[in-house]
Design an enzyme around this catalytic site. Structure first.
Site, short mmCIF file in Angstrom:
data_model
loop_
_atom_site.label_atom_id
_atom_site.label_comp_id
_atom_site.label_asym_id
_atom_site.label_seq_id
_atom_site.Cartn_x
_atom_site.Cartn_y
_atom_site.Cartn_z
N GLY A 87 42.70 -15.46 -28.47
CA GLY A 87 41.81 -14.17 -28.92
C GLY A 87 41.51 -13.54 -27.47
CB ALA A 89 37.09 -15.63 -25.78
N GLY A 90 39.84 -16.54 -25.21
CA GLY A 90 40.95 -17.27 -24.73
C GLY A 90 42.03 -17.00 -23.90
CG HIS A 311 29.37 -4.03 -39.49
ND1 HIS A 311 29.59 -2.75 -39.91
CD2 HIS A 311 29.99 -3.90 -38.25
CE1 HIS A 311 29.78 -1.86 -38.79
NE2 HIS A 311 30.34 -2.82 -37.75
CB SER A 329 35.12 1.22 -36.56
OG SER A 329 34.41 1.52 -35.44
NE ARG A 376 27.52 -3.58 -35.36
CZ ARG A 376 28.78 -4.07 -34.96
NH1 ARG A 376 29.26 -5.19 -34.78
NH2 ARG A 376 29.64 -3.13 -34.30
CG HIS A 451 31.26 -7.52 -38.50
ND1 HIS A 451 32.62 -7.13 -38.59
CD2 HIS A 451 31.15 -7.10 -37.10
CE1 HIS A 451 33.08 -6.69 -37.73
NE2 HIS A 451 32.05 -6.77 -36.68
CG LEU A 491 35.66 -6.07 -28.55
CD1 LEU A 491 36.57 -4.68 -28.66
CD2 LEU A 491 36.66 -7.06 -29.15
C1 LIG Z 1 37.00 -5.96 -38.43
C2 LIG Z 1 36.44 -6.61 -37.05
C3 LIG Z 1 36.07 -5.37 -36.18
C4 LIG Z 1 35.48 -5.60 -34.81
N1 LIG Z 1 35.16 -4.70 -34.04
C5 LIG Z 1 34.70 -5.03 -32.90
C6 LIG Z 1 34.66 -3.86 -32.03
O1 LIG Z 1 35.04 -2.82 -32.27
N2 LIG Z 1 33.99 -4.15 -30.88
C7 LIG Z 1 33.54 -5.30 -30.53
O2 LIG Z 1 32.84 -5.63 -29.51
N3 LIG Z 1 33.74 -6.24 -31.43
C8 LIG Z 1 34.45 -6.14 -32.68
N4 LIG Z 1 34.43 -7.23 -33.48
C9 LIG Z 1 33.92 -8.48 -33.20
C10 LIG Z 1 35.26 -9.05 -32.31
O3 LIG Z 1 36.48 -8.56 -32.77
C11 LIG Z 1 35.31 -10.67 -32.19
O4 LIG Z 1 33.91 -10.94 -31.99
C12 LIG Z 1 36.09 -11.06 -31.12
O5 LIG Z 1 37.22 -10.48 -31.10
C13 LIG Z 1 36.17 -12.47 -31.12
O6 LIG Z 1 37.11 -12.82 -30.09
P1 LIG Z 1 37.53 -14.52 -29.64
O7 LIG Z 1 38.43 -14.70 -28.66
O8 LIG Z 1 36.25 -15.08 -29.30
O9 LIG Z 1 38.04 -15.10 -30.98
P2 LIG Z 1 39.48 -14.78 -31.98
O10 LIG Z 1 39.90 -13.50 -31.59
O11 LIG Z 1 38.99 -14.92 -33.36
O12 LIG Z 1 40.23 -15.73 -31.46
C14 LIG Z 1 40.17 -17.19 -32.05
C15 LIG Z 1 41.43 -17.98 -31.53
O13 LIG Z 1 41.29 -19.15 -31.49
C16 LIG Z 1 42.35 -19.74 -32.29
N5 LIG Z 1 41.76 -21.24 -33.00
C17 LIG Z 1 40.79 -20.93 -33.80
N6 LIG Z 1 40.62 -22.34 -34.35
C18 LIG Z 1 41.69 -22.88 -33.86
C19 LIG Z 1 42.03 -24.55 -34.01
N7 LIG Z 1 41.38 -25.24 -34.66
N8 LIG Z 1 43.16 -24.85 -33.38
C20 LIG Z 1 43.99 -23.77 -32.80
N9 LIG Z 1 43.68 -22.52 -32.35
C21 LIG Z 1 42.43 -22.03 -33.15
C22 LIG Z 1 43.17 -18.81 -33.08
O14 LIG Z 1 44.22 -18.97 -33.38
C23 LIG Z 1 42.75 -17.68 -32.09
O15 LIG Z 1 43.70 -17.59 -31.20
C24 LIG Z 1 35.12 -6.85 -34.71
C25 LIG Z 1 35.33 -7.96 -35.66
C26 LIG Z 1 36.25 -7.55 -36.75
C27 LIG Z 1 36.03 -8.77 -37.88
#
Ligand SMILES: Cc1cc2nc3c(=O)[nH]c(=O)nc-3n(C[C@H](O)[C@H](O)[C@H](O)COP(=O)(O)OP(=O)(O)OC[C@H]3O[C@@H](n4cnc5c(N)ncnc54)[C@H](O)[C@@H]3O)c2cc1C
Length: 692
Positions: A87, A89-90, A311, A329, A376, A451, A491
């Site tokens: 995602g 972060a990663g 949310h 949103s 929120r 959320h 984000l």
């Molecule tokens: C509908 C929605 C809308 C949103 N809109 C906003 C916004 O407008 N602004 C904002 O700031 N935030 C928003 N958020 C929150 C934000 O999107 C998330 O908090 C953020 O994208 C999380 O990013 P991340 O990289 O931490 O994790 P993720 O994007 O969830 O990525 C997780 C990754 O880990 C991998 N993974 C997980 N477990 C394993 C495992 N056991 N083995 C291998 N791979 C694994 C997955 O494959 C994936 O690649 C929203 C959230 C939702 C649900």
């Protein structure tokens, strides 16, 4: 206890707001001691974040970056890093670390890094650019975030986040992310809840998608350069810890079923949030806690697990057939006005026929300063209150109408339909497709839904967990949002962690590497491999009668009912009992069809739901322990006269970091150990939050 944030000599001319902190069990006003969660946990040693430097707030990150050691470029080619998660972060972390010259292995369970849940983010990303000249600054973003988090996050971390936010936008623009622009060509931005300035950068309602494409392209560049190797459709099922350090992971190839082992000098978890413990949430269906939970069972502390964000603007639940909820949103609250009928009798009427004087724009009425843009947690709770009063709208579910109106009629009249379409067109289309109603004509109906989670693995200022060599970024860590996350800041945090923070802190750890090679027959490796195989075998041979999904749904109902928008002592105790007996039943009676040697989604889910059971119990214990209301954690026993969240800073100004008890290999959940990290506020005065 060590204070994590420097000494009083470091303070600028600010009020001394350090509170006396009583880490002993809660006291009744009368003086008698009690502890709601007594018997459910044991006390551990206090915890401190010793990595954050002292000194003036605005110099701390610079100091840490300078003090963190550097591995020279030739050595970096010999240092290996596993990143779980692609995602925001990663992917940003893997790309940046690859660019720096380390050997990176990147894992995700989807078929492409680009399908990570970050792609769903709609509304935007915050940055203190002050392009609108409306009074924004790094300090204001810092202040808003600390206040928004209800004074339950660390000052040093949040200040760094605000500081780095401005770099993120530059980085993404350089990558070609198509942020919305104003007529003159400058980047546009809009407001989100809990703030009075415009600092949210956006790409229509697809901000996450566009940012992820940017990060993915950076990642692919490194794949082409040979510094990053991607393993898609691989799920991490265990962490390898050798001599106290994280040294690798066990994964299952989700297509062939093969169990594989990967080693590295350091492991980064960027595996996202665990909101799906509630079954119904706005998260992607695959989001889960397994990577974090497996690390927790190996010694990584889990912090503030009960802090969940509900949310306010989601499409309401319509019945029992759903497995997913859809977010509308928060950006819609810029122009949409939220209301319910004043009279219960009007709740079944066509909203367009209800005259202005019979509408209750309750957020504007109760919170005139912030109106529809309150944070929120507050907007969600008030929507629930309106529906509990019997003034909800839409179809009844279990006897209650759970919906409020989000109305654009006035904005369309003021700005014109075209302008609204340009800003929110894809969100309106999505709403129309799902509900069959045209939001340009009829007000949307919305209701709160799970959320995001502010809880996650505990990390220090370097983003390192309590297991040396295990770093955690993005939603998977607990770090920056306190008890409530402000919109558009997930984000920001994910990209801050991945592009700017982690690459600077991980190098200090790696400067001692490369570490000794771990032989594949090392007992810790064999144990990790075997435990994965045993779990899979157990799921496939239980031969019960109930599907994994049916258990997940029931667990989710328990969590929502008792550990959702409002929590009580009795409810939480009840939830713990229900979860324990449901988990026992799951072990004896779950039915997982198919085999381990092929694609088997039911098997994948079984592992995730088994971990959700343990997490769910810990969330309830954490919520029981915290007899105060703060941010998204609302304890009915702790509210002001007008129903607002009431904190108890003298007793609960701490991060609750939970340790998995006893034998990490134990299949049973023991009594968790609570370590408290005391939060001090040297630069912001802790106040009861007010948005009125
Ligand atoms: C509908 C929605 C809308 C949103 N809109 C906003 C916004 O407008 N602004 C904002 O700031 N935030 C928003 N958020 C929150 C934000 O999107 C998330 O908090 C953020 O994208 C999380 O990013 P991340 O990289 O931490 O994790 P993720 O994007 O969830 O990525 C997780 C990754 O880990 C991998 N993974 C997980 N477990 C394993 C495992 N056991 N083995 C291998 N791979 C694994 C997955 O494959 C994936 O690649 C929203 C959230 C939702 C649900």
């Amino acid at each position: 206890m060590t204070t994590p944030h420097g000494t009083s000599d470091d303070k600028p001319d600010m009020p001394d707001t350090t509170l006396s902190f009583d880490s002993s069990p809660t006291r009744e006003p009368g003086g008698e001691q009690y502890d709601d969660a007594a018997g459910y946990y044991v006390d551990g040693e206090p915890l401190a974040d010793i990595k954050a430097p002292g000194g003036p707030l605005e110099e701390r990150w610079g100091t840490r970056k300078f003090e963190a050691r550097i591995a020279n470029p030739a050595n970096r080619r010999r240092l290996s890093i596993i990143v779980v998660g692609t995602g925001l972060a990663g992917a940003s972390a893997a790309a940046t670390l690859g660019e720096a010259g380390y050997v990176v292995k990147s894992f995700c369970y989807q078929d492409s890094p680009r399908r990570a849940h970050s792609i769903a983010a709609q509304g935007g990303i915050n940055a203190a650019k002050n392009y609108k000249g409306d009074g924004d600054s790094v300090h204001r973003l810092f202040y808003d975030t600390i206040k928004g988090g209800d004074y339950r996050s660390r000052e040093s971390n949040v200040y760094r986040l605000a500081e780095v936010s401005v770099n993120i936008i530059d980085q993404c623009v350089a990558q070609g992310v198509p942020f919305a622009r104003e007529y003159g060509g400058l980047l546009d931005n809009r407001s989100f809840g809990g703030v009075q300035v415009s600092r949210t950068f956006y790409a229509r309602g697809q901000t996450g998608q566009q940012l992820l494409i940017g990060a993915y392209q950076a990642l692919e560049r490194q794949v082409a350069a040979g510094t990053v190797r991607c393993y898609t459709r691989h799920e991490m099922l265990e962490l390898i810890v050798v001599d106290g350090r994280a040294r690798g992971i066990i994964v299952r190839d989700l297509v062939t079923g093969e169990i594989e082992t990967y080693f590295a000098d350091v492991v980064v978890l960027a595996s996202g949030g665990y909101g799906n413990v509630f079954f119904l949430s706005t998260n992607a269906m695959g989001c889960n806690v397994t990577a974090s939970w497996r690390a927790h069972r190996k010694g990584a502390y889990m912090a503030n697990p009960c802090y969940t964000q509900i949310h306010p603007t989601c499409i309401p639940v319509t019945g029992h057939h759903q497995s997913k909820l859809t977010l509308m949103s928060e950006s819609l609250r810029n122009d949409g006005r939220i209301w319910v009928p004043k009279k219960k009798a009007d709740c079944t009427k066509d909203p367009r026929e209800i005259p202005e004087e019979d509408r209750d724009y309750y957020l504007e009425r109760i919170y005139p300063a912030f109106g529809n843009l309150v944070p929120r947690d507050i907007a969600s709770r008030q929507a629930k209150n309106m529906c509990d009063e019997g003034r909800g709208v839409g179809p009844e579910v279990e006897g209650v109408r759970r919906g409020v109106y989000l109305d654009f009629a006035e904005a369309i009249e003021r700005l014109g339909r075209e302008s609204i379409e340009a800003k929110y067109g894809n969100l309106f289309d999505m709403y129309a497709r799902i509900t069959g109603e045209d939001p340009y004509e009829v007000p949307m109906r919305i209701y709160p839904a799970v959320h995001y989670v502010m809880g996650g693995l505990w990390v220090d200022y370097d983003l390192q967990s309590t297991i040396p060599g295990l770093f955690v970024t993005g939603e998977a860590n607990f770090s920056d949002h306190g008890a409530n996350r402000l919109g558009a800041s997930a984000l920001m945090q994910g990209l801050a962690d991945g592009y700017f923070v982690l690459p600077n802190t991980i190098r200090d750890y790696l400067a001692d590497g490369p570490f000794d090679r771990v032989p594949e027959d090392h007992p810790a490796v064999v144990e990790a491999q075997q435990s994965v195989k045993d779990r899979i075998e157990a799921f496939l041979t239980t031969n019960g009668t109930r599907s994994v999904d049916s258990y997940h749904r029931e667990l989710g109902n328990i969590m929502w009912e008792y550990c959702g928008m409002e929590r009580t002592e009795d409810g939480l105790r009840k939830a713990i009992d229900l979860i324990r007996s449901l988990r026992d039943d799951f072990k004896r009676n779950v039915r997982v069809l198919g085999s381990a040697e092929s694609l088997n989604q039911s098997l994948e889910k079984a592992g995730r739901v088994a971990d959700f059971f343990e997490l769910g119990e810990l969330m309830c214990i954490d919520a029981l322990n915290r007899r105060e209301s703060c941010g998204g954690h609302f304890r009915a026993e702790s509210q002001t006269e007008d129903g607002e969240a009431l904190r108890h800073d003298d007793q609960y100004a701490y991060v609750a970091a939970w340790e998995w008890p006893g034998d990490p290999g134990s299949p049973e959940m023991g009594t968790p150990v609570l370590h408290k990290e005391h939060l001090t506020y040297d630069f912001v005065e802790m106040k009861q939050r007010s948005y009125k």
